[in-house]
Design an enzyme around this catalytic site. Structure first.
Site, mmCIF file in Angstrom:
data_model
loop_
_atom_site.group_PDB
_atom_site.id
_atom_site.type_symbol
_atom_site.label_atom_id
_atom_site.label_comp_id
_atom_site.label_asym_id
_atom_site.label_seq_id
_atom_site.Cartn_x
_atom_site.Cartn_y
_atom_site.Cartn_z
ATOM 1 N N ARG A 287 0.825 -1.210 0.000
ATOM 2 C CA ARG A 287 0.000 0.000 0.000
ATOM 3 C C ARG A 287 0.862 1.263 0.000
ATOM 4 O O ARG A 287 0.542 2.252 0.645
ATOM 5 C CB ARG A 287 -0.925 -0.001 1.209
ATOM 6 C CG ARG A 287 -1.874 -1.180 1.201
ATOM 7 C CD ARG A 287 -2.828 -1.132 2.345
ATOM 8 N NE ARG A 287 -3.625 -2.352 2.390
ATOM 9 C CZ ARG A 287 -4.658 -2.511 3.170
ATOM 10 N NH1 ARG A 287 -5.032 -1.551 3.989
ATOM 11 N NH2 ARG A 287 -5.325 -3.644 3.154
ATOM 12 N N CYS A 288 1.922 1.211 -0.730
ATOM 13 C CA CYS A 288 2.903 2.291 -0.792
ATOM 14 C C CYS A 288 2.811 2.961 -2.165
ATOM 15 O O CYS A 288 2.440 2.316 -3.147
ATOM 16 C CB CYS A 288 4.297 1.684 -0.576
ATOM 17 S SG CYS A 288 5.678 2.805 -0.799
#
Length: 177
Positions: free
Chosen positions: A34-35
């Site tokens: 989730r970067c």
């Protein structure tokens, strides 16, 4: 102590001796699902698909230390990566790369290569993190997608900043194959 002396757990919890990678060129990456840099998974898979037959292995170590951007279990991370990015390279169990609980492999990698190549491109981001109270010590992994390149003899030859894309290090990889 060298890279082949470590044993790590894969995403399914199985012990993996890194000695099994002897003679391979390794790209070791700490990742998160989730970067903002997560799309690098696609480029990593392209490198893997193109060069695995020549001896490239990518070792993916999910890490939830940077703003909790890998909250899923290791098995879930492996599923997400396979479904979303088509990854076929080895995904390991989630680890810590900084601090008191640093995985021994990462303590070793950081001791051998304490500075990122291409870090100047990431400097503004690190300064913003510092302003938010997130300090990084000298040698620490700065963020997700820091990459370590290891030659066929197990020598760590380079450490790349998170902002250095897989495409930008392709020539370095080819030179070692």
């Amino acid at each position: 102590m060298g890279i082949y002396d470590f044993q790590m757990k894969d995403a399914e919890g199985n012990a993996v001796d890194l000695s099994g990678y002897r003679g391979k060129v390794l790209l070791i990456v700490n990742t998160a699902t989730r970067c903002g840099l997560t799309p690098q998974y696609e480029a990593l898979q392209k490198l893997y698909a193109q060069y695995t037959a020549e001896g490239l292995e990518i070792l993916d170590f999910p890490c939830n230390q940077f703003r909790e951007q890998a909250p899923e279990s290791s098995g879930e991370i492996a599923q997400v990566c396979m479904m979303k990015f088509g990854t076929k390279f080895k995904i390991f169990d989630k680890i810590e790369v900084n601090g008191a609980n640093t995985a021994p492999l990462y303590a070793y990698l950081k001791s051998v290569k304490p500075q990122d190549k291409g870090n100047h491109l990431f400097k503004d981001f690190v300064l913003k993190l510092a302003a938010l109270g997130e300090k990084r010590d000298e040698g620490d992994i700065k963020w997700n997608f820091t990459k370590f390149l290891v030659n066929r003899d197990g020598e760590v030859v380079e450490r790349f900043a998170p902002s250095v894309t897989p495409e930008e290090i392709e020539a370095d990889i080819r030179a070692l194959l």
